[in-house]
Design a protein around this motif. Structure first.
Motif, PDB file in Angstrom:
ATOM      1  N   TYR A 119      -3.966  -1.101  -1.570  1.00 26.05           N
ATOM      2  CA  TYR A 119      -3.805  -0.518  -0.339  1.00 26.05           C
ATOM      3  C   TYR A 119      -2.372   0.534  -0.167  1.00 26.05           C
ATOM      4  CZ  TYR A 119      -6.555  -4.442   1.301  1.00 26.05           C
ATOM      5  OH  TYR A 119      -7.748  -5.167   1.353  1.00 26.05           O
ATOM      6  N   VAL A 120      -2.203   1.458   0.496  1.00 22.80           N
ATOM      7  CA  VAL A 120      -1.284   2.225   1.017  1.00 22.80           C
ATOM      8  C   VAL A 120      -0.856   1.787   2.227  1.00 22.80           C
ATOM      9  CG1 VAL A 120      -0.129   4.410   1.048  1.00 22.80           C
ATOM     10  CG2 VAL A 120      -1.576   3.995  -0.910  1.00 22.80           C
ATOM     11  N   MET A 121       0.570   1.488   2.575  1.00 27.01           N
ATOM     12  CA  MET A 121       1.099   1.168   3.863  1.00 27.01           C
ATOM     13  C   MET A 121       1.562   2.539   4.591  1.00 27.01           C
ATOM     14  SD  MET A 121       3.908  -1.455   5.220  1.00 27.01           S
ATOM     15  CE  MET A 121       2.638  -3.079   4.973  1.00 27.01           C
ATOM     16  N   ASN A 122       1.288   2.643   5.953  1.00 26.93           N
ATOM     17  CA  ASN A 122       1.765   3.836   6.484  1.00 26.93           C
ATOM     18  C   ASN A 122       3.392   3.183   6.854  1.00 26.93           C
ATOM     19  OD1 ASN A 122       2.502   5.254   8.765  1.00 26.93           O
ATOM     20  ND2 ASN A 122       0.651   5.708   9.278  1.00 26.93           N
ATOM     21  N   PRO A 123       4.271   4.101   6.602  1.00 28.84           N
ATOM     22  CA  PRO A 123       5.616   3.671   6.703  1.00 28.84           C
ATOM     23  C   PRO A 123       6.111   3.675   8.229  1.00 28.84           C
ATOM     24  CG  PRO A 123       5.649   5.856   5.583  1.00 28.84           C
ATOM     25  CD  PRO A 123       4.184   5.349   5.851  1.00 28.84           C
ATOM     26  N   MET A 124       5.268   4.306   9.191  1.00 32.10           N
ATOM     27  CA  MET A 124       5.670   4.377  10.394  1.00 32.10           C
ATOM     28  C   MET A 124       4.979   3.226  11.193  1.00 32.10           C
ATOM     29  SD  MET A 124       7.060   7.153  10.413  1.00 32.10           S
ATOM     30  CE  MET A 124       7.279   7.593  12.315  1.00 32.10           C
ATOM     31  N   ASP A 125       3.941   2.655  10.943  1.00 32.84           N
ATOM     32  CA  ASP A 125       3.444   1.686  11.970  1.00 32.84           C
ATOM     33  C   ASP A 125       3.004   0.721  11.013  1.00 32.84           C
ATOM     34  OD1 ASP A 125       0.884   2.462  10.708  1.00 32.84           O
ATOM     35  OD2 ASP A 125      -0.063   3.100  12.632  1.00 32.84           O
ATOM     36  N   GLY A 126       2.824   0.528   9.579  1.00 30.89           N
ATOM     37  CA  GLY A 126       2.594  -0.614   8.830  1.00 30.89           C
ATOM     38  C   GLY A 126       0.930  -0.754   8.525  1.00 30.89           C
ATOM     39  N   SER A 127       0.220   0.227   9.075  1.00 26.22           N
ATOM     40  CA  SER A 127      -1.071  -0.191   8.871  1.00 26.22           C
ATOM     41  C   SER A 127      -1.281   0.189   7.289  1.00 26.22           C
ATOM     42  CB  SER A 127      -2.008   0.931   9.746  1.00 26.22           C
ATOM     43  OG  SER A 127      -1.725   2.406   9.422  1.00 26.22           O
ATOM     44  N   LEU A 128      -2.708  -0.458   6.867  1.00 27.91           N
ATOM     45  CA  LEU A 128      -2.847  -0.418   5.670  1.00 27.91           C
ATOM     46  C   LEU A 128      -4.483   0.521   5.270  1.00 27.91           C
ATOM     47  CD1 LEU A 128      -2.423  -4.208   4.712  1.00 27.91           C
ATOM     48  CD2 LEU A 128      -1.087  -2.125   4.085  1.00 27.91           C
ATOM     49  N   THR A 129      -4.231   0.982   4.359  1.00 25.64           N
ATOM     50  CA  THR A 129      -5.255   1.903   4.018  1.00 25.64           C
ATOM     51  C   THR A 129      -5.914   1.555   2.440  1.00 25.64           C
ATOM     52  OG1 THR A 129      -4.819   3.772   5.371  1.00 25.64           O
ATOM     53  CG2 THR A 129      -6.437   4.279   3.843  1.00 25.64           C
ATOM     54  N   LEU A 130      -6.928   0.994   2.454  1.00 26.30           N
ATOM     55  CA  LEU A 130      -7.830   0.715   1.275  1.00 26.30           C
ATOM     56  C   LEU A 130      -7.845   1.820   0.163  1.00 26.30           C
ATOM     57  CD1 LEU A 130      -8.915  -1.624  -0.876  1.00 26.30           C
ATOM     58  CD2 LEU A 130     -11.102  -1.322   0.204  1.00 26.30           C
ATOM     59  N   THR A 131      -7.375   2.056  -0.928  1.00 22.54           N
ATOM     60  CA  THR A 131      -7.348   3.032  -1.895  1.00 22.54           C
ATOM     61  C   THR A 131      -8.084   2.814  -3.115  1.00 22.54           C
ATOM     62  OG1 THR A 131      -5.353   2.559  -2.720  1.00 22.54           O
ATOM     63  CG2 THR A 131      -5.326   4.163  -0.742  1.00 22.54           C
ATOM     64  N   ALA A 132      -8.190   1.680  -3.552  1.00 28.29           N
ATOM     65  CA  ALA A 132      -8.712   1.313  -4.852  1.00 28.29           C
ATOM     66  C   ALA A 132      -9.191  -0.104  -4.831  1.00 28.29           C
ATOM     67  CB  ALA A 132      -8.049   1.751  -6.194  1.00 28.29           C
ATOM     68  N   THR A 133     -10.343  -0.352  -5.643  1.00 28.75           N
ATOM     69  CA  THR A 133     -10.869  -1.725  -5.915  1.00 28.75           C
ATOM     70  C   THR A 133     -11.080  -1.636  -7.216  1.00 28.75           C
ATOM     71  OG1 THR A 133     -11.829  -2.187  -3.835  1.00 28.75           O
ATOM     72  CG2 THR A 133     -12.479  -3.498  -5.659  1.00 28.75           C
ATOM     73  N   SER A 134     -10.479  -2.866  -8.207  1.00 27.99           N
ATOM     74  CA  SER A 134     -10.639  -2.910  -9.532  1.00 27.99           C
ATOM     75  C   SER A 134     -11.899  -3.336 -10.146  1.00 27.99           C
ATOM     76  CB  SER A 134      -9.639  -3.570 -10.172  1.00 27.99           C
ATOM     77  OG  SER A 134      -9.936  -5.012 -10.010  1.00 27.99           O
ATOM     78  N   THR A 135     -12.373  -3.302 -11.276  1.00 28.26           N
ATOM     79  CA  THR A 135     -13.683  -3.863 -11.960  1.00 28.26           C
ATOM     80  C   THR A 135     -13.211  -5.243 -12.254  1.00 28.26           C
ATOM     81  OG1 THR A 135     -14.474  -1.714 -12.903  1.00 28.26           O
ATOM     82  CG2 THR A 135     -15.403  -3.788 -13.645  1.00 28.26           C
ATOM     83  N   PRO A 136     -14.137  -6.129 -11.994  1.00 29.20           N
ATOM     84  CA  PRO A 136     -13.663  -7.555 -12.194  1.00 29.20           C
ATOM     85  C   PRO A 136     -13.466  -7.925 -13.822  1.00 29.20           C
ATOM     86  CG  PRO A 136     -15.468  -7.709 -10.691  1.00 29.20           C
ATOM     87  CD  PRO A 136     -15.440  -6.175 -11.138  1.00 29.20           C
ATOM     88  N   SER A 137     -12.507  -8.611 -13.885  1.00 33.27           N
ATOM     89  CA  SER A 137     -12.192  -8.895 -15.549  1.00 33.27           C
ATOM     90  C   SER A 137     -11.955 -10.460 -15.554  1.00 33.27           C
ATOM     91  CB  SER A 137     -10.932  -8.318 -15.906  1.00 33.27           C
ATOM     92  OG  SER A 137      -9.656  -8.466 -15.133  1.00 33.27           O
ATOM     93  N   ALA A 138     -12.421 -10.868 -16.714  1.00 34.58           N
ATOM     94  CA  ALA A 138     -12.295 -12.394 -17.174  1.00 34.58           C
ATOM     95  C   ALA A 138     -10.708 -12.544 -17.592  1.00 34.58           C
ATOM     96  CB  ALA A 138     -13.454 -12.718 -18.152  1.00 34.58           C
ATOM     97  N   ILE A 139     -10.355 -13.701 -16.957  1.00 34.00           N
ATOM     98  CA  ILE A 139      -9.084 -14.478 -17.305  1.00 34.00           C
ATOM     99  C   ILE A 139      -9.098 -15.646 -18.073  1.00 34.00           C
ATOM    100  CG2 ILE A 139      -7.903 -12.897 -15.606  1.00 34.00           C
ATOM    101  CD1 ILE A 139      -7.347 -15.389 -13.993  1.00 34.00           C
TER     102      ILE A 139
END
Length: 210
Positions: A119-139
């Motif tokens: 997410y990227v946070m808006n520095p003015m009001d703290g709101s979040l914008t989803l920008t990326a989701t990774s591919t699941p990986s095995a750990i």
């Protein structure tokens, strides 16, 4: 003087005795070989599950203790959420990048999977914008299917997060007939939120960003 030579060969009784001895000796050799093979596979499986457990606990430790913004779990404690953020400077401006990592068990593949949302946070009001989701990986591999073992396959306990800043994780690894379960407690390096929800809005607070 004429020599008396016996060219009759082995009698039926001698042949049967010889075959019996051969079968007994062969069975003993085969049995020893089979036992050695089983012991080898048993030792290899036992070593593999212990190594796998130590490896995944090492990975989880690094992820948990370095979480800067808190941990979360679901109602049944079989999903772990890790929250962290970073300040990225570019061209004289700063961007607050927040990440929620989700650790969960994939029963179909017997793997512990990791996926993150950024997410990227808006520095003015703290709101979040989803920008990326990774591919699941095995750990981690070889995790037993839920319900097939008496100990939890992957279990998270955050009951001491508020009082002691610790998280407890239990995993159960199984390969062939060898099973290995372990529980580790991790002390977080950073003072984190006492919330244990999965909501990014509860963990990524503008006043906590540095």
């Amino acid at each position: 003087m004429e020599k008396n030579t016996d060219n009759r060969g082995m009698s039926l009784i001698e042949l049967l005795v010889s075959m019996t001895i051969l079968v007994v000796v062969g069975s003993a050799i085969f049995g020893f070989f089979l036992f050695s093979t089983k012991q080898y596979h048993k030792g290899s499986s036992e070593s593999a599950v212990q190594n796998e457990a130590q490896m995944v606990m090492g990975r989880l430790k690094n992820m948990i203790v370095n979480s800067s913004d808190g941990l979360g779990t679901n109602a049944t404690g079989d999903v772990l959420y890790l929250f962290s953020h970073a300040i990225q400077d570019s061209g004289g401006s700063s961007t607050i990048v927040c990440r929620r990592t989700t650790i969960t068990l994939d029963n179909s593949s017997h793997q512990l999977m990791s996926v993150y949302d950024e997410y990227v946070m808006n520095p003015m009001d703290g709101s979040l914008t989803l920008t990326a989701t990774s591919t699941p990986s095995a750990i981690a591999d070889y995790l037993d299917v839920v319900g097939e073992c008496t100990t939890p396959v992957f279990q998270v306990d955050l009951s001491k997060l508020e009082t002691e800043q610790t998280a407890s994780v239990t995993i159960s690894i199984k390969l062939r007939e060898q099973a290995y379960s372990t529980t580790n407690q991790f002390v977080l390096r950073n003072k984190v939120s006492t919330s244990i929800s999965d909501s990014p809005e509860e963990h990524f607070l503008l006043e906590n960003m540095k």
